[in-house]
Design an enzyme around this catalytic site. Sequence first.
Site, PDB file in Angstrom:
ATOM      1  N   GLU A  33       0.660  -1.159   0.103  1.00 29.26           N
ATOM      2  CA  GLU A  33       0.009  -0.078   0.277  1.00 29.26           C
ATOM      3  C   GLU A  33       0.535   1.285   0.038  1.00 29.26           C
ATOM      4  O   GLU A  33       1.660   1.275   1.174  1.00 29.26           O
ATOM      5  CB  GLU A  33      -1.520   0.104   0.974  1.00 29.26           C
ATOM      6  CG  GLU A  33      -1.397   1.413   1.060  1.00 29.26           C
ATOM      7  CD  GLU A  33      -2.285   1.466   0.666  1.00 29.26           C
ATOM      8  OE1 GLU A  33      -3.791   1.166  -0.192  1.00 29.26           O
ATOM      9  OE2 GLU A  33      -2.228   2.391  -0.317  1.00 29.26           O
ATOM     10  N   GLY A  34       0.829   1.726  -0.718  1.00 31.36           N
ATOM     11  CA  GLY A  34       1.321   3.127  -1.120  1.00 31.36           C
ATOM     12  C   GLY A  34       1.394   4.653  -0.686  1.00 31.36           C
ATOM     13  O   GLY A  34       1.626   5.198   0.103  1.00 31.36           O
ATOM     14  N   CYS A  42     -11.868   3.564   0.006  1.00 32.60           N
ATOM     15  CA  CYS A  42     -13.564   3.479   0.773  1.00 32.60           C
ATOM     16  C   CYS A  42     -13.182   3.321   1.864  1.00 32.60           C
ATOM     17  O   CYS A  42     -13.880   4.339   2.397  1.00 32.60           O
ATOM     18  CB  CYS A  42     -13.324   2.175   0.761  1.00 32.60           C
ATOM     19  SG  CYS A  42     -15.286   1.453   1.858  1.00 32.60           S
ATOM     20  N   LYS A  51     -19.718   8.795   4.325  1.00 33.95           N
ATOM     21  CA  LYS A  51     -20.944   8.634   5.316  1.00 33.95           C
ATOM     22  C   LYS A  51     -20.834   9.278   7.145  1.00 33.95           C
ATOM     23  O   LYS A  51     -21.841   9.435   7.347  1.00 33.95           O
ATOM     24  CB  LYS A  51     -20.866   7.532   5.785  1.00 33.95           C
ATOM     25  CG  LYS A  51     -21.946   5.694   5.344  1.00 33.95           C
ATOM     26  CD  LYS A  51     -21.349   5.753   4.111  1.00 33.95           C
ATOM     27  CE  LYS A  51     -22.504   6.741   2.433  1.00 33.95           C
ATOM     28  NZ  LYS A  51     -21.800   5.919   1.575  1.00 33.95           N
ATOM     29  N   ILE A 180     -22.606   8.528  -5.952  1.00 36.86           N
ATOM     30  CA  ILE A 180     -21.295   9.218  -5.442  1.00 36.86           C
ATOM     31  C   ILE A 180     -22.280  11.218  -5.727  1.00 36.86           C
ATOM     32  O   ILE A 180     -21.928  12.057  -5.076  1.00 36.86           O
ATOM     33  CB  ILE A 180     -20.226   9.973  -6.103  1.00 36.86           C
ATOM     34  CG1 ILE A 180     -19.343   8.505  -5.876  1.00 36.86           C
ATOM     35  CG2 ILE A 180     -20.002  10.827  -6.166  1.00 36.86           C
ATOM     36  CD1 ILE A 180     -17.829   8.261  -6.230  1.00 36.86           C
ATOM     37  N   GLU A 199     -27.389  15.445 -15.342  1.00 38.67           N
ATOM     38  CA  GLU A 199     -27.530  14.111 -15.259  1.00 38.67           C
ATOM     39  C   GLU A 199     -27.565  13.953 -17.161  1.00 38.67           C
ATOM     40  O   GLU A 199     -28.841  14.916 -17.586  1.00 38.67           O
ATOM     41  CB  GLU A 199     -28.704  13.315 -14.759  1.00 38.67           C
ATOM     42  CG  GLU A 199     -28.590  12.376 -15.084  1.00 38.67           C
ATOM     43  CD  GLU A 199     -27.377  10.677 -15.434  1.00 38.67           C
ATOM     44  OE1 GLU A 199     -26.446  10.779 -14.064  1.00 38.67           O
ATOM     45  OE2 GLU A 199     -27.594   9.880 -16.031  1.00 38.67           O
ATOM     46  N   VAL A 233     -22.859  17.434 -20.053  1.00 39.22           N
ATOM     47  CA  VAL A 233     -22.136  18.769 -19.577  1.00 39.22           C
ATOM     48  C   VAL A 233     -20.561  18.382 -21.068  1.00 39.22           C
ATOM     49  O   VAL A 233     -20.459  17.374 -21.369  1.00 39.22           O
ATOM     50  CB  VAL A 233     -22.527  18.476 -18.289  1.00 39.22           C
ATOM     51  CG1 VAL A 233     -20.595  19.414 -18.036  1.00 39.22           C
ATOM     52  CG2 VAL A 233     -22.372  18.327 -17.709  1.00 39.22           C
ATOM     53  N   ARG A 269     -15.998   5.608 -12.150  1.00 40.78           N
ATOM     54  CA  ARG A 269     -15.147   5.617 -12.072  1.00 40.78           C
ATOM     55  C   ARG A 269     -14.285   4.126 -12.388  1.00 40.78           C
ATOM     56  O   ARG A 269     -15.168   3.570 -13.630  1.00 40.78           O
ATOM     57  CB  ARG A 269     -15.065   5.030 -10.851  1.00 40.78           C
ATOM     58  CG  ARG A 269     -15.484   6.192  -9.333  1.00 40.78           C
ATOM     59  CD  ARG A 269     -15.158   5.490  -7.788  1.00 40.78           C
ATOM     60  NE  ARG A 269     -13.519   5.243  -7.340  1.00 40.78           N
ATOM     61  CZ  ARG A 269     -13.143   6.389  -7.087  1.00 40.78           C
ATOM     62  NH1 ARG A 269     -13.528   7.026  -7.055  1.00 40.78           N
ATOM     63  NH2 ARG A 269     -11.973   5.696  -6.314  1.00 40.78           N
ATOM     64  N   HIS A 441     -42.585  -6.223  16.495  1.00 42.55           N
ATOM     65  CA  HIS A 441     -43.492  -5.231  16.672  1.00 42.55           C
ATOM     66  C   HIS A 441     -42.702  -4.249  17.666  1.00 42.55           C
ATOM     67  O   HIS A 441     -42.563  -4.806  18.912  1.00 42.55           O
ATOM     68  CB  HIS A 441     -44.788  -4.986  16.653  1.00 42.55           C
ATOM     69  CG  HIS A 441     -45.665  -4.349  16.292  1.00 42.55           C
ATOM     70  ND1 HIS A 441     -45.694  -3.189  15.540  1.00 42.55           N
ATOM     71  CD2 HIS A 441     -46.482  -2.934  17.775  1.00 42.55           C
ATOM     72  CE1 HIS A 441     -46.552  -2.604  15.808  1.00 42.55           C
ATOM     73  NE2 HIS A 441     -46.571  -2.662  16.899  1.00 42.55           N
TER      74      HIS A 441
HETATM   75  P1  NAI Z   1     -22.325   6.724 -11.287  1.00 42.70           P
HETATM   76  O1  NAI Z   1     -21.828   5.658 -12.403  1.00 42.70           O
HETATM   77  O2  NAI Z   1     -23.570   5.505 -10.300  1.00 42.70           O
HETATM   78  O3  NAI Z   1     -22.938   7.459 -11.520  1.00 42.70           O
HETATM   79  C1  NAI Z   1     -22.370   8.094 -13.110  1.00 42.70           C
HETATM   80  C2  NAI Z   1     -24.042   8.740 -14.060  1.00 42.70           C
HETATM   81  O4  NAI Z   1     -23.093  10.164 -14.556  1.00 42.70           O
HETATM   82  C3  NAI Z   1     -24.657   8.569 -14.259  1.00 42.70           C
HETATM   83  O5  NAI Z   1     -25.960   8.618 -14.101  1.00 42.70           O
HETATM   84  C4  NAI Z   1     -24.392   9.296 -15.383  1.00 42.70           C
HETATM   85  O6  NAI Z   1     -24.791   8.521 -16.850  1.00 42.70           O
HETATM   86  C5  NAI Z   1     -24.007  10.329 -15.715  1.00 42.70           C
HETATM   87  N1  NAI Z   1     -23.081  10.681 -16.592  1.00 42.70           N
HETATM   88  C6  NAI Z   1     -22.018  10.150 -17.648  1.00 42.70           C
HETATM   89  N2  NAI Z   1     -21.753  11.665 -17.748  1.00 42.70           N
HETATM   90  C7  NAI Z   1     -22.025  12.434 -18.124  1.00 42.70           C
HETATM   91  C8  NAI Z   1     -22.311  13.975 -18.777  1.00 42.70           C
HETATM   92  N3  NAI Z   1     -21.887  14.035 -19.552  1.00 42.70           N
HETATM   93  N4  NAI Z   1     -23.079  14.528 -18.157  1.00 42.70           N
HETATM   94  C9  NAI Z   1     -24.260  14.326 -17.095  1.00 42.70           C
HETATM   95  N5  NAI Z   1     -23.972  13.297 -16.662  1.00 42.70           N
HETATM   96  C10 NAI Z   1     -23.202  11.991 -16.820  1.00 42.70           C
HETATM   97  O7  NAI Z   1     -21.277   6.839 -10.973  1.00 42.70           O
HETATM   98  P2  NAI Z   1     -20.605   7.924  -9.876  1.00 42.70           P
HETATM   99  O8  NAI Z   1     -21.510   8.188  -8.641  1.00 42.70           O
HETATM  100  O9  NAI Z   1     -19.843   8.550 -10.391  1.00 42.70           O
HETATM  101  O10 NAI Z   1     -19.785   6.423  -8.718  1.00 42.70           O
HETATM  102  C11 NAI Z   1     -19.099   5.832  -8.669  1.00 42.70           C
HETATM  103  C12 NAI Z   1     -19.038   4.423  -8.506  1.00 42.70           C
HETATM  104  O11 NAI Z   1     -18.882   4.429  -7.185  1.00 42.70           O
HETATM  105  C13 NAI Z   1     -20.143   3.827  -8.556  1.00 42.70           C
HETATM  106  O12 NAI Z   1     -20.057   2.380  -9.679  1.00 42.70           O
HETATM  107  C14 NAI Z   1     -20.993   3.091  -7.167  1.00 42.70           C
HETATM  108  O13 NAI Z   1     -22.081   2.178  -7.166  1.00 42.70           O
HETATM  109  C15 NAI Z   1     -20.379   3.613  -6.412  1.00 42.70           C
HETATM  110  N6  NAI Z   1     -20.282   3.958  -5.389  1.00 42.70           N
HETATM  111  C16 NAI Z   1     -21.075   3.239  -4.315  1.00 42.70           C
HETATM  112  C17 NAI Z   1     -21.040   4.033  -3.184  1.00 42.70           C
HETATM  113  C18 NAI Z   1     -22.237   2.927  -1.925  1.00 42.70           C
HETATM  114  O14 NAI Z   1     -21.684   2.002  -2.699  1.00 42.70           O
HETATM  115  N7  NAI Z   1     -23.319   3.833  -1.530  1.00 42.70           N
HETATM  116  C19 NAI Z   1     -21.446   4.956  -3.195  1.00 42.70           C
HETATM  117  C20 NAI Z   1     -20.364   5.765  -3.865  1.00 42.70           C
HETATM  118  C21 NAI Z   1     -19.721   5.623  -5.100  1.00 42.70           C
END
Ligand code: NAI
Length: 462
Positions: A33-34, A42, A51, A180, A199, A233, A269, A441
């Site tokens: 681990e660096g 995480c 969280k 995220i 979005e 975007v 990601r 309950h």
């Molecule tokens: P995500 O894949 O969940 O969502 C990315 C969103 O960005 C999508 O809805 C996509 O359509 C949108 N998008 C892509 N290009 C775009 C553009 N040019 N303009 C506007 N919207 C655009 O990715 P996110 O939220 O970055 O999370 C990354 C990873 O980390 C996911 O696989 C997620 O499951 C994981 N993660 C899980 C958590 C949890 O389990 N609670 C918490 C944080 C992250």
Amino acid sequence: MASYDVIVIGSGPGGYVAAIRCAQLGLKTACVEGRDTLGGTCLNVGCIPSKAMLHATHMLHEAEHNFAAMGLTGDTPKVDWAKMLSYKQDTIDTNTKGIEFLFKKNKIDWLKGWGSIPEAGKVKVGDDLHEAKNIIVATGSQSSSLPGIEIDEKTVVTSTGALELGKIPKKMVVIGAGVIGLELGSVYSRLGAEVQVIEFLDTITPGMDGEVQKTFQKLLTKQGLKFTLGAAVQAVTTSDGKATVTYKLRKDDSEHTVEADTVLVATGRKPYVDGLGLEALGVEMTDRGQIKTNGHWATNVKGIYAIGDAITGPMLAHKAEDEGMATAEVIAGKAGHVNYGVIPGVIYTHPEVASVGKTEEELKTAGHAYKVGKFSFMGNGRAKANFAADGFVKIIADKETDRILGAHIIGPMAGDLIHELCVAMEFGAAAQDVALTCHAHPTYSEAVREAALACGDGAIHM
Ligand code: NAI
């Protein structure tokens, strides 16, 4: 040169869990681990700190919105930003130190530095070369930005920068309505920022159950988040610590701009495999840059395994953990197994959103006959008492056999409630099995049972 049975590269939830299980199974193990602390994305800049921020800001929201109704009067708490960030840091520290303790307890060597694989059976860390009969690549993922957007982690940030902003922004634009974007968007909205989520698709949280998506968007809108859907975007520019976001609405190609103090880029990601030397070794990759593995997490190069965000499948800490344990077992000559059909996904907003298994949309596409049992938290006494009656539990079962195929919950403690249904699915249970199980309950869990009852003769409190 030290020699090991296993060297794990990366100490995130996949890597550290793999290392601990390897050590428990009697294998001489090291973990590279660096970072200055163990735990990977995480623990250091992801799940755990977010969280802490979600918890603190939810408490603030409760104080602002529900305390008075319960007869709790007095001044509403003010935000001490520096203190909140130090609470977040303390939470990180206790967790990362915990992993260090577990490494010592299990006699796992922490090889400090960034690792690479100069040849199969060898791992280089700094100037040191180590021998390893088996190598597990658990290097995780990194934020993937959009072309033309420069991340400075101050004004234009990924989740990492969003967890340590110098001050609470007045206006925040979030690009991407995924996990995220919505978790951190909620944090800053509760802290008083005006949050606009842009979005690309026409719905939030792609891939999630359609009914949950609609309810979720409605509830977040009620909390103050503003959604611009179907918008691509194009660019983000910065000047004097302010950002301008340009986006195009897909329905009419019209171009719009919006100004913000902070822009959070949350558009997904990508695997983090830079500098490992995989290409030179001939390790096969997918066209999305993930390491290709077989059913036993082995790559095409003998003795090199890979798990977690660096390979295919959902980018979730718990999926990586399960793969870590299973890979350790495979290396130790046992039968490692992960059931990819039962991996829960949770969004830790308020209310929480949790799901496991199939969505209705997936079953429709597959032509699978199903039935749905739904129960609203409005019919749950505990939820009503706790101002947490928004949302529902939805169980999807096979139309003929009643076997549970999927479950989707939006509501209080959804991330915990979902596990009853995960266990049920692991055991191949029918909805009736859950319906016939006595539930205490008054608990939120009763809503799960009621949804199971609704798959049969009907819920009682609806
Ligand atoms: P995500 O894949 O969940 O969502 C990315 C969103 O960005 C999508 O809805 C996509 O359509 C949108 N998008 C892509 N290009 C775009 C553009 N040019 N303009 C506007 N919207 C655009 O990715 P996110 O939220 O970055 O999370 C990354 C990873 O980390 C996911 O696989 C997620 O499951 C994981 N993660 C899980 C958590 C949890 O389990 N609670 C918490 C944080 C992250």
